[in-house]
Design an enzyme around this catalytic site. Structure first.
Site, PDB file in Angstrom:
ATOM      1  N   SER A 125     -12.109 -14.928 -14.579  1.00  0.00           N
ATOM      2  CA  SER A 125     -13.257 -15.531 -15.257  1.00  0.00           C
ATOM      3  C   SER A 125     -14.544 -15.071 -14.598  1.00  0.00           C
ATOM      4  O   SER A 125     -14.567 -14.776 -13.388  1.00  0.00           O
ATOM      5  CB  SER A 125     -13.126 -17.055 -15.122  1.00  0.00           C
ATOM      6  OG  SER A 125     -14.337 -17.690 -15.451  1.00  0.00           O
ATOM      7  N   TYR A 149     -11.875 -25.154  -9.720  1.00  0.00           N
ATOM      8  CA  TYR A 149     -11.345 -24.246 -10.753  1.00  0.00           C
ATOM      9  C   TYR A 149     -11.706 -22.806 -10.398  1.00  0.00           C
ATOM     10  O   TYR A 149     -10.842 -21.913 -10.376  1.00  0.00           O
ATOM     11  CB  TYR A 149     -11.920 -24.623 -12.135  1.00  0.00           C
ATOM     12  CG  TYR A 149     -11.711 -23.538 -13.176  1.00  0.00           C
ATOM     13  CD1 TYR A 149     -10.451 -23.293 -13.705  1.00  0.00           C
ATOM     14  CD2 TYR A 149     -12.775 -22.744 -13.606  1.00  0.00           C
ATOM     15  CE1 TYR A 149     -10.262 -22.273 -14.634  1.00  0.00           C
ATOM     16  CE2 TYR A 149     -12.592 -21.727 -14.540  1.00  0.00           C
ATOM     17  CZ  TYR A 149     -11.332 -21.499 -15.051  1.00  0.00           C
ATOM     18  OH  TYR A 149     -11.152 -20.488 -15.962  1.00  0.00           O
ATOM     19  N   LYS A 153      -9.331 -19.380  -9.311  1.00  0.00           N
ATOM     20  CA  LYS A 153      -9.363 -18.021  -9.895  1.00  0.00           C
ATOM     21  C   LYS A 153      -9.618 -16.981  -8.804  1.00  0.00           C
ATOM     22  O   LYS A 153      -8.978 -15.930  -8.762  1.00  0.00           O
ATOM     23  CB  LYS A 153     -10.460 -17.934 -10.957  1.00  0.00           C
ATOM     24  CG  LYS A 153     -10.164 -18.718 -12.207  1.00  0.00           C
ATOM     25  CD  LYS A 153      -9.024 -18.085 -12.998  1.00  0.00           C
ATOM     26  CE  LYS A 153      -8.589 -18.931 -14.159  1.00  0.00           C
ATOM     27  NZ  LYS A 153      -7.300 -18.554 -14.735  1.00  0.00           N
TER      28      LYS A 153
HETATM   29  P1  NAD Z   1      -5.633 -22.981 -22.804  1.00  0.00           P
HETATM   30  O1  NAD Z   1      -5.601 -24.252 -22.051  1.00  0.00           O
HETATM   31  O2  NAD Z   1      -5.811 -23.051 -24.285  1.00  0.00           O
HETATM   32  O3  NAD Z   1      -4.334 -22.103 -22.486  1.00  0.00           O
HETATM   33  C1  NAD Z   1      -3.644 -22.168 -21.261  1.00  0.00           C
HETATM   34  C2  NAD Z   1      -2.179 -22.396 -21.585  1.00  0.00           C
HETATM   35  O4  NAD Z   1      -1.436 -22.440 -20.366  1.00  0.00           O
HETATM   36  C3  NAD Z   1      -1.921 -23.722 -22.314  1.00  0.00           C
HETATM   37  O5  NAD Z   1      -1.134 -23.456 -23.452  1.00  0.00           O
HETATM   38  C4  NAD Z   1      -1.172 -24.567 -21.282  1.00  0.00           C
HETATM   39  O6  NAD Z   1      -0.254 -25.468 -21.904  1.00  0.00           O
HETATM   40  C5  NAD Z   1      -0.494 -23.497 -20.442  1.00  0.00           C
HETATM   41  N1  NAD Z   1      -0.180 -23.886 -19.057  1.00  0.00           N
HETATM   42  C6  NAD Z   1      -1.009 -24.454 -18.144  1.00  0.00           C
HETATM   43  N2  NAD Z   1      -0.372 -24.637 -16.976  1.00  0.00           N
HETATM   44  C7  NAD Z   1       0.898 -24.168 -17.146  1.00  0.00           C
HETATM   45  C8  NAD Z   1       2.035 -24.082 -16.308  1.00  0.00           C
HETATM   46  N3  NAD Z   1       2.017 -24.549 -15.059  1.00  0.00           N
HETATM   47  N4  NAD Z   1       3.161 -23.543 -16.815  1.00  0.00           N
HETATM   48  C9  NAD Z   1       3.205 -23.080 -18.087  1.00  0.00           C
HETATM   49  N5  NAD Z   1       2.161 -23.153 -18.925  1.00  0.00           N
HETATM   50  C10 NAD Z   1       1.022 -23.680 -18.468  1.00  0.00           C
HETATM   51  O7  NAD Z   1      -6.791 -22.081 -22.148  1.00  0.00           O
HETATM   52  P2  NAD Z   1      -7.406 -20.706 -22.632  1.00  0.00           P
HETATM   53  O8  NAD Z   1      -8.824 -20.958 -22.997  1.00  0.00           O
HETATM   54  O9  NAD Z   1      -6.514 -20.043 -23.601  1.00  0.00           O
HETATM   55  O10 NAD Z   1      -7.427 -19.940 -21.243  1.00  0.00           O
HETATM   56  C11 NAD Z   1      -6.384 -19.061 -20.861  1.00  0.00           C
HETATM   57  C12 NAD Z   1      -6.657 -18.559 -19.459  1.00  0.00           C
HETATM   58  O11 NAD Z   1      -7.934 -17.920 -19.434  1.00  0.00           O
HETATM   59  C13 NAD Z   1      -6.716 -19.649 -18.393  1.00  0.00           C
HETATM   60  O12 NAD Z   1      -6.122 -19.152 -17.217  1.00  0.00           O
HETATM   61  C14 NAD Z   1      -8.201 -19.874 -18.203  1.00  0.00           C
HETATM   62  O13 NAD Z   1      -8.509 -20.339 -16.906  1.00  0.00           O
HETATM   63  C15 NAD Z   1      -8.737 -18.471 -18.404  1.00  0.00           C
HETATM   64  N6  NAD Z   1     -10.147 -18.473 -18.837  1.00  0.00           N
HETATM   65  C16 NAD Z   1     -10.516 -19.196 -19.941  1.00  0.00           C
HETATM   66  C17 NAD Z   1     -11.854 -19.221 -20.331  1.00  0.00           C
HETATM   67  C18 NAD Z   1     -12.284 -20.038 -21.523  1.00  0.00           C
HETATM   68  O14 NAD Z   1     -13.466 -20.356 -21.633  1.00  0.00           O
HETATM   69  N7  NAD Z   1     -11.410 -20.398 -22.451  1.00  0.00           N
HETATM   70  C19 NAD Z   1     -12.806 -18.500 -19.613  1.00  0.00           C
HETATM   71  C20 NAD Z   1     -12.393 -17.756 -18.501  1.00  0.00           C
HETATM   72  C21 NAD Z   1     -11.044 -17.747 -18.130  1.00  0.00           C
HETATM   73  C1  UD1 Z   2     -18.001 -23.024 -18.072  1.00  0.00           C
HETATM   74  C2  UD1 Z   2     -17.625 -23.212 -16.626  1.00  0.00           C
HETATM   75  C3  UD1 Z   2     -16.972 -21.948 -16.109  1.00  0.00           C
HETATM   76  C4  UD1 Z   2     -15.775 -21.593 -16.966  1.00  0.00           C
HETATM   77  C5  UD1 Z   2     -16.230 -21.470 -18.424  1.00  0.00           C
HETATM   78  C6  UD1 Z   2     -15.083 -21.223 -19.344  1.00  0.00           C
HETATM   79  C7  UD1 Z   2     -19.169 -24.845 -15.661  1.00  0.00           C
HETATM   80  C8  UD1 Z   2     -20.323 -25.047 -14.729  1.00  0.00           C
HETATM   81  N1  UD1 Z   2     -18.789 -23.564 -15.855  1.00  0.00           N
HETATM   82  O1  UD1 Z   2     -18.922 -21.940 -18.178  1.00  0.00           O
HETATM   83  O2  UD1 Z   2     -16.550 -22.144 -14.777  1.00  0.00           O
HETATM   84  O3  UD1 Z   2     -15.217 -20.353 -16.562  1.00  0.00           O
HETATM   85  O4  UD1 Z   2     -16.869 -22.687 -18.827  1.00  0.00           O
HETATM   86  O5  UD1 Z   2     -14.235 -22.341 -19.407  1.00  0.00           O
HETATM   87  O6  UD1 Z   2     -18.615 -25.784 -16.203  1.00  0.00           O
HETATM   88  N2  UD1 Z   2     -23.938 -26.545 -22.774  1.00  0.00           N
HETATM   89  C9  UD1 Z   2     -24.732 -27.521 -23.327  1.00  0.00           C
HETATM   90  N3  UD1 Z   2     -24.131 -28.641 -23.833  1.00  0.00           N
HETATM   91  C10 UD1 Z   2     -22.767 -28.819 -23.811  1.00  0.00           C
HETATM   92  C11 UD1 Z   2     -21.955 -27.813 -23.238  1.00  0.00           C
HETATM   93  C12 UD1 Z   2     -22.576 -26.687 -22.718  1.00  0.00           C
HETATM   94  O7  UD1 Z   2     -25.962 -27.401 -23.370  1.00  0.00           O
HETATM   95  O8  UD1 Z   2     -22.285 -29.880 -24.278  1.00  0.00           O
HETATM   96  C13 UD1 Z   2     -24.583 -25.328 -22.256  1.00  0.00           C
HETATM   97  C14 UD1 Z   2     -24.357 -25.075 -20.776  1.00  0.00           C
HETATM   98  O9  UD1 Z   2     -25.339 -25.691 -19.991  1.00  0.00           O
HETATM   99  C15 UD1 Z   2     -24.419 -23.525 -20.724  1.00  0.00           C
HETATM  100  C16 UD1 Z   2     -23.868 -23.105 -22.084  1.00  0.00           C
HETATM  101  O10 UD1 Z   2     -23.992 -24.233 -22.934  1.00  0.00           O
HETATM  102  O11 UD1 Z   2     -25.762 -23.102 -20.640  1.00  0.00           O
HETATM  103  C17 UD1 Z   2     -22.404 -22.688 -22.023  1.00  0.00           C
HETATM  104  O12 UD1 Z   2     -21.651 -23.741 -21.398  1.00  0.00           O
HETATM  105  P1  UD1 Z   2     -20.047 -23.725 -21.352  1.00  0.00           P
HETATM  106  O13 UD1 Z   2     -19.513 -23.436 -22.694  1.00  0.00           O
HETATM  107  O14 UD1 Z   2     -19.616 -24.979 -20.686  1.00  0.00           O
HETATM  108  O15 UD1 Z   2     -19.726 -22.462 -20.448  1.00  0.00           O
HETATM  109  P2  UD1 Z   2     -20.233 -22.087 -18.969  1.00  0.00           P
HETATM  110  O16 UD1 Z   2     -21.015 -23.162 -18.372  1.00  0.00           O
HETATM  111  O17 UD1 Z   2     -20.859 -20.741 -19.055  1.00  0.00           O
END
Ligand code: NAD
Ligand code: UD1
Length: 339
Positions: A125, A149, A153
């Site tokens: 991330s 979190y 990572k």
């Molecule tokens: P998500 O929660 O929709 O998907 C994660 C999946 O992993 C879920 O289906 C959950 O049931 C499964 N899971 C969690 N722990 C587990 C375990 N111990 N064993 C087996 N399954 C397990 O999240 P996502 O948005 O699809 O994210 C996927 C990955 O990408 C995550 O590692 C997340 O940290 C990373 N990531 C997500 C974002 C985002 O904003 N969505 C941003 C950066 C990184």
């Molecule tokens: C957040 C996490 C980051 C994680 C990422 C994906 C924090 C501080 N960071 O990133 O670690 O990898 O999500 O899961 O939580 N915002 C609003 N109102 C809301 C929600 C968000 O104004 O209700 C704004 C935030 O201040 C930011 C932008 O929208 O400026 C994006 O926010 P968000 O979607 O939560 O992502 P990040 O903060 O970039």
């Protein structure tokens, strides 16, 4: 490279990646404990693609069950999405995050090693850049974590760099996602948060369907074009395609390497609100409130390394993200719950 293990494949990014894998001709095996997902997502992936997926409801920390899955299938690589991702929850329950994300990955790597498999794509991330000193962010920026979190990572990245240094057979691509948004163009799969969303896009879409009353915009005095925070929103289908490019790259045995997956374009919170209103025809009521602790003002990627070395770049834009998020949310106001 044809049979891929996808951990966390029933989740938001995982399910979109399964579609791209199946459409590209890969065989897909999903391991997911369903802690944050629903098997309906996989049922829909099968109906979109017309192809099958082997699914195991298994926790990646369960060595015996993971061993059994690896004994049953000959994988060519693992795409590792399984993990917990709620920043606030990680602050309240850090040990849960260290156990699930860090220990879970340790078990996965041990089982891979036992089965002579050394090819991994990991969901990292942009959070590993902590509070970046400038933008755009390149992969060589200093790494740090501002919450448990993010620390999980960063630690997993370090763990992968360590195993890579200890044994040259390991190849791991660390994909540092910026802000995933949007949904598959079918409208059948999308993001389905179990609780009140923390992230901007799912919050906006739930306001649009009136599940939530109003958006709180966190901070309106940042040094940005309209005072609200700027992020690099990337369409989840572009992100999913990046995993296929990473699988290709693994064949060249690159070692352990990170890549930013972003568009290189920053949009503010209010840009996203306006774009969503235009795409959906819905008004999004909002109020300007205090900054959220830990938020950076501006964060966007320099994604040129992924373009040069993975042959990947984002193709979809803000109109696609907002339109597709709306198609998913309006067609499935309660996510997968109603099925
Ligand atoms: P998500 O929660 O929709 O998907 C994660 C999946 O992993 C879920 O289906 C959950 O049931 C499964 N899971 C969690 N722990 C587990 C375990 N111990 N064993 C087996 N399954 C397990 O999240 P996502 O948005 O699809 O994210 C996927 C990955 O990408 C995550 O590692 C997340 O940290 C990373 N990531 C997500 C974002 C985002 O904003 N969505 C941003 C950066 C990184
Ligand atoms: C957040 C996490 C980051 C994680 C990422 C994906 C924090 C501080 N960071 O990133 O670690 O990898 O999500 O899961 O939580 N915002 C609003 N109102 C809301 C929600 C968000 O104004 O209700 C704004 C935030 O201040 C930011 C932008 O929208 O400026 C994006 O926010 P968000 O979607 O939560 O992502 P990040 O903060 O970039």
């Amino acid at each position: 490279m044809n049979k891929i293990l996808v951990t966390g494949g029933a989740g938001y990014i995982g399910s979109h990646t399964c579609i791209e894998l199946l459409e590209a001709g890969y065989e897909v095996v999903v391991v997911d404990n369903l802690s944050n997902s629903n098997t309906e997502a996989l049922t829909r992936v099968k109906s979109i693609t017309g192809k099958d997926i082997a699914f195991y409801q298994v926790d990646i920390r369960d060595r015996d069950k993971m061993n059994a899955v690896f004994s049953e299938h000959a994988f060519s690589a693992v795409i590792h999405f399984a993990g917990l991702k709620a920043v606030g929850e990680s602050v309240a329950q850090p040990l849960k995050y260290y156990d699930n994300n860090i220990y879970g990955t340790q078990v996965l790597l041990e089982i891979m090693q036992q089965h002579d498999l050394y090819h991994l794509v990991f969901s990292s991330s942009a959070t590993v850049y902590g509070e970046p000193a400038s933008v755009p962010i390149t992969e060589s920026f200093p790494l740090s974590a501002v919450n448990p979190y993010g620390r999980s990572k960063l630690f997993i990245e370090d763990m992968l760099r360590d195993v890579g240094a200890s044994d040259p057979r390991w190849n791991a691509i660390l994909l540092r996602y910026f802000n995933p948004a949007g949904a598959h163009c079918s409208g059948l799969i999308g993001e389905d948060p179990k609780d009140i969303p923390n992230n901007l896009m799912p919050y906006i879409t739930q306001v649009a369907v009136k599940k939530l009353a109003s958006l709180s915009v966190f901070g309106s005095d940042y040094a940005t074009h309209d005072g609200t925070g700027v992020r690099d929103y990337i369409h989840v289908v572009d992100l999913a395609k990046g995993h296929l490019c990473a699988l290709e790259k693994l064949q060249s045995k690159p070692g352990v390497v990170p890549y930013n997956l972003g568009t290189g374009i920053g949009y503010s919170v209010l840009d996203m609100v306006k774009a969503f209103e235009k795409a959906s025809g819905c008004e999004i009521p909002y109020s300007l409130v205090d900054r959220r602790p830990g938020d950076a003002a501006i964060c966007y990627a320099d994604a040129s390394l992924a373009k040069a070395e993975l042959n990947w770049q984002a193709e979809l834009g803000i109109e696609d993200m907002t339109r597709d998020s709306w198609r998913w949310q309006s067609g499935n106001p309660n996510g997968y719950e109603d099925t």
